[in-house]
Design a protein around this motif. Structure first.
Motif, PDB file in Angstrom:
ATOM      1  N   THR A  44       0.814  -1.220   0.000  1.00  0.00           N
ATOM      2  CA  THR A  44       0.000   0.000   0.000  1.00  0.00           C
ATOM      3  C   THR A  44       0.844   1.265   0.000  1.00  0.00           C
ATOM      4  O   THR A  44       0.329   2.341  -0.235  1.00  0.00           O
ATOM      5  CB  THR A  44      -0.921   0.030   1.226  1.00  0.00           C
ATOM      6  OG1 THR A  44      -0.121  -0.069   2.408  1.00  0.00           O
ATOM      7  CG2 THR A  44      -1.921  -1.121   1.177  1.00  0.00           C
ATOM      8  N   GLU A  45       2.130   1.133   0.275  1.00  0.00           N
ATOM      9  CA  GLU A  45       2.979   2.323   0.333  1.00  0.00           C
ATOM     10  C   GLU A  45       4.274   2.072  -0.424  1.00  0.00           C
ATOM     11  O   GLU A  45       4.629   0.930  -0.698  1.00  0.00           O
ATOM     12  CB  GLU A  45       3.270   2.705   1.779  1.00  0.00           C
ATOM     13  CG  GLU A  45       3.954   1.595   2.573  1.00  0.00           C
ATOM     14  CD  GLU A  45       4.154   1.963   4.027  1.00  0.00           C
ATOM     15  OE1 GLU A  45       5.131   2.671   4.298  1.00  0.00           O
ATOM     16  OE2 GLU A  45       3.335   1.541   4.845  1.00  0.00           O
ATOM     17  N   ASP A  46       4.961   3.145  -0.738  1.00  0.00           N
ATOM     18  CA  ASP A  46       6.244   3.042  -1.418  1.00  0.00           C
ATOM     19  C   ASP A  46       7.343   2.811  -0.393  1.00  0.00           C
ATOM     20  O   ASP A  46       7.659   3.698   0.399  1.00  0.00           O
ATOM     21  CB  ASP A  46       6.541   4.310  -2.222  1.00  0.00           C
ATOM     22  CG  ASP A  46       5.650   4.440  -3.442  1.00  0.00           C
ATOM     23  OD1 ASP A  46       5.110   3.411  -3.886  1.00  0.00           O
ATOM     24  OD2 ASP A  46       5.492   5.565  -3.940  1.00  0.00           O
ATOM     25  N   GLU A  79       9.656  -3.837   9.132  1.00  0.00           N
ATOM     26  CA  GLU A  79       8.201  -3.916   9.080  1.00  0.00           C
ATOM     27  C   GLU A  79       7.724  -5.070   8.197  1.00  0.00           C
ATOM     28  O   GLU A  79       8.413  -5.484   7.279  1.00  0.00           O
ATOM     29  CB  GLU A  79       7.598  -2.589   8.594  1.00  0.00           C
ATOM     30  CG  GLU A  79       7.913  -2.240   7.152  1.00  0.00           C
ATOM     31  CD  GLU A  79       9.180  -1.416   6.952  1.00  0.00           C
ATOM     32  OE1 GLU A  79       9.345  -0.876   5.861  1.00  0.00           O
ATOM     33  OE2 GLU A  79      10.009  -1.319   7.859  1.00  0.00           O
ATOM     34  N   ASP A  80       6.545  -5.574   8.534  1.00  0.00           N
ATOM     35  CA  ASP A  80       5.910  -6.594   7.709  1.00  0.00           C
ATOM     36  C   ASP A  80       5.067  -5.859   6.675  1.00  0.00           C
ATOM     37  O   ASP A  80       3.897  -5.579   6.873  1.00  0.00           O
ATOM     38  CB  ASP A  80       5.040  -7.522   8.557  1.00  0.00           C
ATOM     39  CG  ASP A  80       4.513  -8.705   7.756  1.00  0.00           C
ATOM     40  OD1 ASP A  80       4.797  -8.785   6.541  1.00  0.00           O
ATOM     41  OD2 ASP A  80       3.817  -9.538   8.345  1.00  0.00           O
ATOM     42  N   PHE A  81       5.672  -5.547   5.559  1.00  0.00           N
ATOM     43  CA  PHE A  81       5.097  -4.667   4.546  1.00  0.00           C
ATOM     44  C   PHE A  81       3.966  -5.308   3.756  1.00  0.00           C
ATOM     45  O   PHE A  81       3.257  -4.635   3.053  1.00  0.00           O
ATOM     46  CB  PHE A  81       6.181  -4.168   3.595  1.00  0.00           C
ATOM     47  CG  PHE A  81       7.189  -5.242   3.253  1.00  0.00           C
ATOM     48  CD1 PHE A  81       6.921  -6.184   2.308  1.00  0.00           C
ATOM     49  CD2 PHE A  81       8.391  -5.273   3.936  1.00  0.00           C
ATOM     50  CE1 PHE A  81       7.841  -7.171   2.021  1.00  0.00           C
ATOM     51  CE2 PHE A  81       9.330  -6.260   3.648  1.00  0.00           C
ATOM     52  CZ  PHE A  81       9.050  -7.203   2.692  1.00  0.00           C
ATOM     53  N   LYS A 113      12.023   0.857  -5.521  1.00  0.00           N
ATOM     54  CA  LYS A 113      10.804   0.527  -4.786  1.00  0.00           C
ATOM     55  C   LYS A 113      10.743  -0.984  -4.571  1.00  0.00           C
ATOM     56  O   LYS A 113      11.180  -1.763  -5.425  1.00  0.00           O
ATOM     57  CB  LYS A 113       9.569   0.974  -5.560  1.00  0.00           C
ATOM     58  CG  LYS A 113       9.377   2.464  -5.602  1.00  0.00           C
ATOM     59  CD  LYS A 113       8.097   2.800  -6.346  1.00  0.00           C
ATOM     60  CE  LYS A 113       7.891   4.290  -6.414  1.00  0.00           C
ATOM     61  NZ  LYS A 113       6.651   4.634  -7.134  1.00  0.00           N
ATOM     62  N   LEU A 114      10.180  -1.371  -3.446  1.00  0.00           N
ATOM     63  CA  LEU A 114      10.020  -2.782  -3.132  1.00  0.00           C
ATOM     64  C   LEU A 114       9.213  -3.487  -4.217  1.00  0.00           C
ATOM     65  O   LEU A 114       9.522  -4.626  -4.576  1.00  0.00           O
ATOM     66  CB  LEU A 114       9.336  -2.950  -1.766  1.00  0.00           C
ATOM     67  CG  LEU A 114       9.052  -4.377  -1.332  1.00  0.00           C
ATOM     68  CD1 LEU A 114      10.336  -5.190  -1.216  1.00  0.00           C
ATOM     69  CD2 LEU A 114       8.303  -4.377  -0.014  1.00  0.00           C
ATOM     70  N   SER A 115       8.225  -2.822  -4.766  1.00  0.00           N
ATOM     71  CA  SER A 115       7.419  -3.437  -5.828  1.00  0.00           C
ATOM     72  C   SER A 115       8.290  -3.814  -7.027  1.00  0.00           C
ATOM     73  O   SER A 115       8.083  -4.846  -7.668  1.00  0.00           O
ATOM     74  CB  SER A 115       6.290  -2.504  -6.260  1.00  0.00           C
ATOM     75  OG  SER A 115       6.808  -1.284  -6.725  1.00  0.00           O
ATOM     76  N   ARG A 116       9.286  -3.002  -7.332  1.00  0.00           N
ATOM     77  CA  ARG A 116      10.213  -3.290  -8.441  1.00  0.00           C
ATOM     78  C   ARG A 116      11.068  -4.517  -8.120  1.00  0.00           C
ATOM     79  O   ARG A 116      11.294  -5.372  -8.981  1.00  0.00           O
ATOM     80  CB  ARG A 116      11.091  -2.064  -8.693  1.00  0.00           C
ATOM     81  CG  ARG A 116      12.040  -2.223  -9.832  1.00  0.00           C
ATOM     82  CD  ARG A 116      11.336  -1.964 -11.147  1.00  0.00           C
ATOM     83  NE  ARG A 116      12.323  -1.962 -12.203  1.00  0.00           N
ATOM     84  CZ  ARG A 116      12.182  -2.675 -13.310  1.00  0.00           C
ATOM     85  NH1 ARG A 116      11.107  -3.367 -13.528  1.00  0.00           N
ATOM     86  NH2 ARG A 116      13.111  -2.653 -14.226  1.00  0.00           N
TER      87      ARG A 116
END
Length: 133
Positions: A44-46, A79-81, A113-116
């Motif tokens: 939900t966040e960057d 954190e558990d992202f 970014k973690l998504s990347r």
């Protein structure tokens, strides 16, 4: 004649052991894939992490160093992202085994970014399932 029969049996056993090992790795990779997909959808966040894109490129790309480095990055995030971080890290630990020696000399100053990073994991799992280690 007996020698030929014995050699054939040994070759068959070695071949079967190789197939079983790769099937086990494929199951572990598929578990990583599923957990990463779930994690990607729940972000939900960057969140920014160390970039490992250089470990996905070239002939040795998506190798043990890549998976071990991703495991280390995720483990070091407090954190558990995504709600299943512990499960994902545990699955990667089972897949990777001992990463201590594999990470020597692996560093990066870039951030992504973690998504990347998770996109890279998805692509590398697919690559490993298709071409093997």
């Amino acid at each position: 004649m007996k020698m030929l029969l014995l050699l054939s049996a040994v070759a068959l056993l070695v071949g079967a052991a190789h197939i079983q090992a790769s099937d086990v790795n494929r199951i572990k990779l598929n578990a990583i894939y599923d957990q990463v997909e779930r994690c990607r959808k729940s972000l939900t966040e960057d969140i920014f992490v160390e970039s490992v894109s250089y470990l996905t490129q070239g002939r040795g790309g998506c190798g043990d160093k890549f998976f071990c480095k991703v495991q280390q990055i995720l483990l070091n995030k407090q954190e558990d992202f995504c709600g299943n971080k512990k499960e994902l890290v545990r699955t990667m630990q089972v897949y990777n085994g001992n990463c201590e020696n594999k990470l020597q000399g692996v560093t990066s100053n870039a951030q992504v970014k973690l998504s990347r990073l998770l996109d890279h994991v998805i692509r590398c799992v697919q690559r490993r399932n298709l071409y093997g280690p």
